[in-house]
Design a protein around this motif. Structure first.
Motif, PDB file in Angstrom:
ATOM      1  N   VAL A  38       0.841  -1.198   0.000  1.00  0.00           N
ATOM      2  CA  VAL A  38       0.000   0.000   0.000  1.00  0.00           C
ATOM      3  C   VAL A  38       0.877   1.249   0.000  1.00  0.00           C
ATOM      4  O   VAL A  38       0.622   2.209  -0.742  1.00  0.00           O
ATOM      5  N   ASP A  39       1.932   1.242   0.827  1.00  0.00           N
ATOM      6  CA  ASP A  39       2.845   2.383   0.858  1.00  0.00           C
ATOM      7  C   ASP A  39       3.531   2.562  -0.493  1.00  0.00           C
ATOM      8  O   ASP A  39       3.664   3.683  -1.006  1.00  0.00           O
ATOM      9  N   GLU A  40       3.980   1.450  -1.067  1.00  0.00           N
ATOM     10  CA  GLU A  40       4.648   1.511  -2.368  1.00  0.00           C
ATOM     11  C   GLU A  40       3.684   2.004  -3.444  1.00  0.00           C
ATOM     12  O   GLU A  40       4.068   2.795  -4.318  1.00  0.00           O
ATOM     13  N   LEU A  41       2.440   1.552  -3.375  1.00  0.00           N
ATOM     14  CA  LEU A  41       1.431   1.987  -4.338  1.00  0.00           C
ATOM     15  C   LEU A  41       1.198   3.487  -4.226  1.00  0.00           C
ATOM     16  O   LEU A  41       1.117   4.200  -5.243  1.00  0.00           O
ATOM     17  N   GLY A  42       1.089   3.986  -2.995  1.00  0.00           N
ATOM     18  CA  GLY A  42       0.889   5.418  -2.800  1.00  0.00           C
ATOM     19  C   GLY A  42       2.032   6.237  -3.346  1.00  0.00           C
ATOM     20  O   GLY A  42       1.821   7.264  -4.007  1.00  0.00           O
ATOM     21  N   GLN A  43       3.263   5.801  -3.099  1.00  0.00           N
ATOM     22  CA  GLN A  43       4.438   6.527  -3.591  1.00  0.00           C
ATOM     23  C   GLN A  43       4.510   6.481  -5.116  1.00  0.00           C
ATOM     24  O   GLN A  43       4.825   7.486  -5.762  1.00  0.00           O
ATOM     25  N   TYR A  44       4.192   5.317  -5.672  1.00  0.00           N
ATOM     26  CA  TYR A  44       4.261   5.182  -7.125  1.00  0.00           C
ATOM     27  C   TYR A  44       3.216   6.061  -7.808  1.00  0.00           C
ATOM     28  O   TYR A  44       3.527   6.781  -8.763  1.00  0.00           O
ATOM     29  N   LEU A  45       1.984   6.027  -7.319  1.00  0.00           N
ATOM     30  CA  LEU A  45       0.930   6.845  -7.925  1.00  0.00           C
ATOM     31  C   LEU A  45       1.192   8.333  -7.727  1.00  0.00           C
ATOM     32  O   LEU A  45       0.878   9.150  -8.586  1.00  0.00           O
ATOM     33  N   ALA A  46       1.784   8.694  -6.582  1.00  0.00           N
ATOM     34  CA  ALA A  46       2.120  10.098  -6.348  1.00  0.00           C
ATOM     35  C   ALA A  46       3.151  10.582  -7.361  1.00  0.00           C
ATOM     36  O   ALA A  46       3.072  11.713  -7.864  1.00  0.00           O
ATOM     37  N   SER A  47       4.112   9.725  -7.671  1.00  0.00           N
ATOM     38  CA  SER A  47       5.132  10.106  -8.659  1.00  0.00           C
ATOM     39  C   SER A  47       4.541  10.233 -10.057  1.00  0.00           C
ATOM     40  O   SER A  47       5.053  10.982 -10.888  1.00  0.00           O
ATOM     41  N   LYS A  48       3.441   9.513 -10.303  1.00  0.00           N
ATOM     42  CA  LYS A  48       2.822   9.552 -11.626  1.00  0.00           C
ATOM     43  C   LYS A  48       1.814  10.697 -11.760  1.00  0.00           C
ATOM     44  O   LYS A  48       1.727  11.343 -12.808  1.00  0.00           O
ATOM     45  N   THR A  49       1.032  10.917 -10.696  1.00  0.00           N
ATOM     46  CA  THR A  49      -0.070  11.879 -10.786  1.00  0.00           C
ATOM     47  C   THR A  49       0.263  13.235 -10.175  1.00  0.00           C
ATOM     48  O   THR A  49      -0.439  14.216 -10.434  1.00  0.00           O
ATOM     49  N   GLY A  50       1.285  13.264  -9.328  1.00  0.00           N
ATOM     50  CA  GLY A  50       1.607  14.509  -8.635  1.00  0.00           C
ATOM     51  C   GLY A  50       0.704  14.779  -7.458  1.00  0.00           C
ATOM     52  O   GLY A  50       0.811  15.834  -6.816  1.00  0.00           O
ATOM     53  N   GLN A  51      -0.181  13.845  -7.150  1.00  0.00           N
ATOM     54  CA  GLN A  51      -1.108  14.014  -6.029  1.00  0.00           C
ATOM     55  C   GLN A  51      -0.691  13.099  -4.896  1.00  0.00           C
ATOM     56  O   GLN A  51      -0.668  11.876  -5.047  1.00  0.00           O
ATOM     57  N   SER A  52      -0.344  13.674  -3.775  1.00  0.00           N
ATOM     58  CA  SER A  52       0.123  12.878  -2.644  1.00  0.00           C
ATOM     59  C   SER A  52      -1.059  12.352  -1.848  1.00  0.00           C
ATOM     60  O   SER A  52      -2.107  12.989  -1.774  1.00  0.00           O
ATOM     61  N   GLY A  53      -0.866  11.197  -1.267  1.00  0.00           N
ATOM     62  CA  GLY A  53      -1.902  10.611  -0.428  1.00  0.00           C
ATOM     63  C   GLY A  53      -2.808   9.685  -1.212  1.00  0.00           C
ATOM     64  O   GLY A  53      -3.556  10.126  -2.088  1.00  0.00           O
ATOM     65  N   LEU A  54      -2.709   8.391  -0.916  1.00  0.00           N
ATOM     66  CA  LEU A  54      -3.541   7.412  -1.612  1.00  0.00           C
ATOM     67  C   LEU A  54      -5.016   7.637  -1.321  1.00  0.00           C
ATOM     68  O   LEU A  54      -5.866   7.478  -2.202  1.00  0.00           O
ATOM     69  N   GLY A  55      -5.330   8.021  -0.084  1.00  0.00           N
ATOM     70  CA  GLY A  55      -6.720   8.250   0.280  1.00  0.00           C
ATOM     71  C   GLY A  55      -7.360   9.357  -0.542  1.00  0.00           C
ATOM     72  O   GLY A  55      -8.505   9.239  -0.999  1.00  0.00           O
ATOM     73  N   ALA A  56      -6.611  10.457  -0.765  1.00  0.00           N
ATOM     74  CA  ALA A  56      -7.147  11.575  -1.536  1.00  0.00           C
ATOM     75  C   ALA A  56      -7.390  11.162  -2.978  1.00  0.00           C
ATOM     76  O   ALA A  56      -8.420  11.499  -3.585  1.00  0.00           O
ATOM     77  N   ALA A 106       0.069   4.401 -18.910  1.00  0.00           N
ATOM     78  CA  ALA A 106       1.070   4.781 -19.905  1.00  0.00           C
ATOM     79  C   ALA A 106       2.127   5.656 -19.247  1.00  0.00           C
ATOM     80  O   ALA A 106       1.862   6.364 -18.272  1.00  0.00           O
ATOM     81  N   LEU A 107       3.334   5.623 -19.791  1.00  0.00           N
ATOM     82  CA  LEU A 107       4.426   6.384 -19.198  1.00  0.00           C
ATOM     83  C   LEU A 107       4.180   7.886 -19.251  1.00  0.00           C
ATOM     84  O   LEU A 107       4.573   8.618 -18.343  1.00  0.00           O
ATOM     85  N   ASP A 108       3.515   8.346 -20.311  1.00  0.00           N
ATOM     86  CA  ASP A 108       3.321   9.785 -20.494  1.00  0.00           C
ATOM     87  C   ASP A 108       1.955  10.288 -20.053  1.00  0.00           C
ATOM     88  O   ASP A 108       1.654  11.469 -20.201  1.00  0.00           O
ATOM     89  N   ASP A 109       1.117   9.408 -19.519  1.00  0.00           N
ATOM     90  CA  ASP A 109      -0.224   9.823 -19.108  1.00  0.00           C
ATOM     91  C   ASP A 109      -0.715   8.927 -17.982  1.00  0.00           C
ATOM     92  O   ASP A 109      -1.072   7.765 -18.200  1.00  0.00           O
ATOM     93  N   ALA A 110      -0.733   9.467 -16.762  1.00  0.00           N
ATOM     94  CA  ALA A 110      -1.123   8.686 -15.587  1.00  0.00           C
ATOM     95  C   ALA A 110      -2.586   8.282 -15.607  1.00  0.00           C
ATOM     96  O   ALA A 110      -3.004   7.412 -14.838  1.00  0.00           O
ATOM     97  N   ARG A 111      -3.389   8.900 -16.468  1.00  0.00           N
ATOM     98  CA  ARG A 111      -4.822   8.582 -16.525  1.00  0.00           C
ATOM     99  C   ARG A 111      -5.142   7.562 -17.614  1.00  0.00           C
ATOM    100  O   ARG A 111      -6.272   7.103 -17.703  1.00  0.00           O
TER     101      ARG A 111
END
Length: 237
Positions: A166-184, A197-202
C-alpha cells in the motif's frame, strides 16, 4: 500430489495405521485403523477441495488443482510447471533492481511487485483502478486495505494488500499523478489506473502490453543468468 493423496486415503501405509484401542497420548497411536471407507474418502476430498477453492477465491492460488483429479478416475496430466522457487524469484528481483533508473524501470518494478503480491492476471493488472481499493478493519482493530478484483468472467474476489505494498502503491501513484496521499486519490480520482502509460497517468495500459513487458523482462533476466546459473535461467525463460 493430489492423485497420490487419493491413493494414500485408499491405502495408508503401516506408519499411519494402528489399533482403535490405543489412546491418543500413546507413542503407538496412529490416525487410521486401515483404508478409509468410500464415504470417508469422499468427505476428506470434499474438505480439501473446499480449502483449495477458498485459496483461489482469496487470491492465494490462481487455480484449483482438484479440477485435474476428477471422480476417482485416472488423474489427468497437469500442465507444465510455470512457477519459480524463492531463489529464482530472488534472482528476478535482483535483476529488476539493477535496471537503469527511469520511469519505464519503475513501472516494470512496480508491475512485478503488484503481480507477485496479488496474483492478478495481466488483464486484471491492466484493468485495476484506484477505486478497486477499499479500507476495512481487521480483527485487531487495525485499518487495512483490500483490492476488490473483477476478474475473468466478471468474477469478483477480495485480495488483502500488505501495508508495504500500500505504501509503495501510494508513492508510485504520487510520482505519476503529482497528487500525494492514496486516500485523496481514492476519493477524488477513483478511475486512476494502477498501471498506466508512461506519459499519461490517466491512460491505462492494455493487458497485452503488460504481458509483453513482463515476458520480455523474464527473457532478458534469463539471458543475463546464462553464464552464472543455467538452471535458473532455463526455468525463468
Amino acid at each position: 500430489d493430489l492423485a497420490e493423496y487419493r491413493k494414500f486415503l485408499f491405502a495408508p501405509g503401516a506408519l499411519f495405521v494402528g489399533s482403535r484401542t490405543v489412546p491418543r497420548w500413546s507413542e503407538h497411536w496412529r490416525p487410521f485403523e486401515g483404508p478409509l471407507a468410500p464415504r470417508s474418502r469422499h468427505a476428506a476430498e470434499t474438505i480439501c477441495k473446499a480449502l483449495f477453492a477458498w485459496l483461489v477465491q482469496v487470491g492465494y492460488l490462481r487455480h484449483n488443482p482438484w479440477v485435474q483429479v476428477r471422480g476417482g478416475r485416472r488423474a489427468q496430466p497437469l500442465q507444465e510447471l510455470r512457477s519459480l522457487s524463492d531463489h529464482q524469484w530472488g534472482l528476478v528481483r535482483q535483476w529488476l533492481e539493477a535496471l537503469p533508473a527511469g520511469p519505464a524501470t519503475r513501472r516494470l518494478q512496480f508491475m512485478f511487485r503488484l503481480a507477485f503480491v496479488t496474483g492478478m492476471r495481466e488483464a486484471e493488472l491492466a484493468a485495476a483502478r484506484v477505486g478497486w481499493l477499499h479500507q476495512d478493519i481487521d480483527a485487531g482493530g487495525e485499518l487495512v486495505w483490500n483490492l476488490h478484483v473483477v476478474g475473468k468472467g466478471q468474477k469478483e474476489r477480495e485480495v488483502p494488500l500488505p501495508s508495504s505494498l500500500v505504501d509503495e502503491l501510494g508513492q508510485y501513484l504520487a510520482s505519476k499523478t503529482g497528487q500525494s496521499g492514496l486516500g485523496a486519490l481514492w476519493e477524488e480520482a477513483p478511475e486512476t489506473p494502477l498501471l498506466s502509460a508512461l506519459d499519461d497517468a490517466r491512460r491505462p495500459m492494455d493487458g497485452k502490453r503488460v504481458y509483453e513487458l513482463m515476458k520480455k523482462a523474464f527473457v532478458d533476466c534469463a539471458d543475463s543468468l546464462e553464464g552464472t546459473d543455467a538452471d535458473a535461467a532455463a526455468r525463468i525463460e
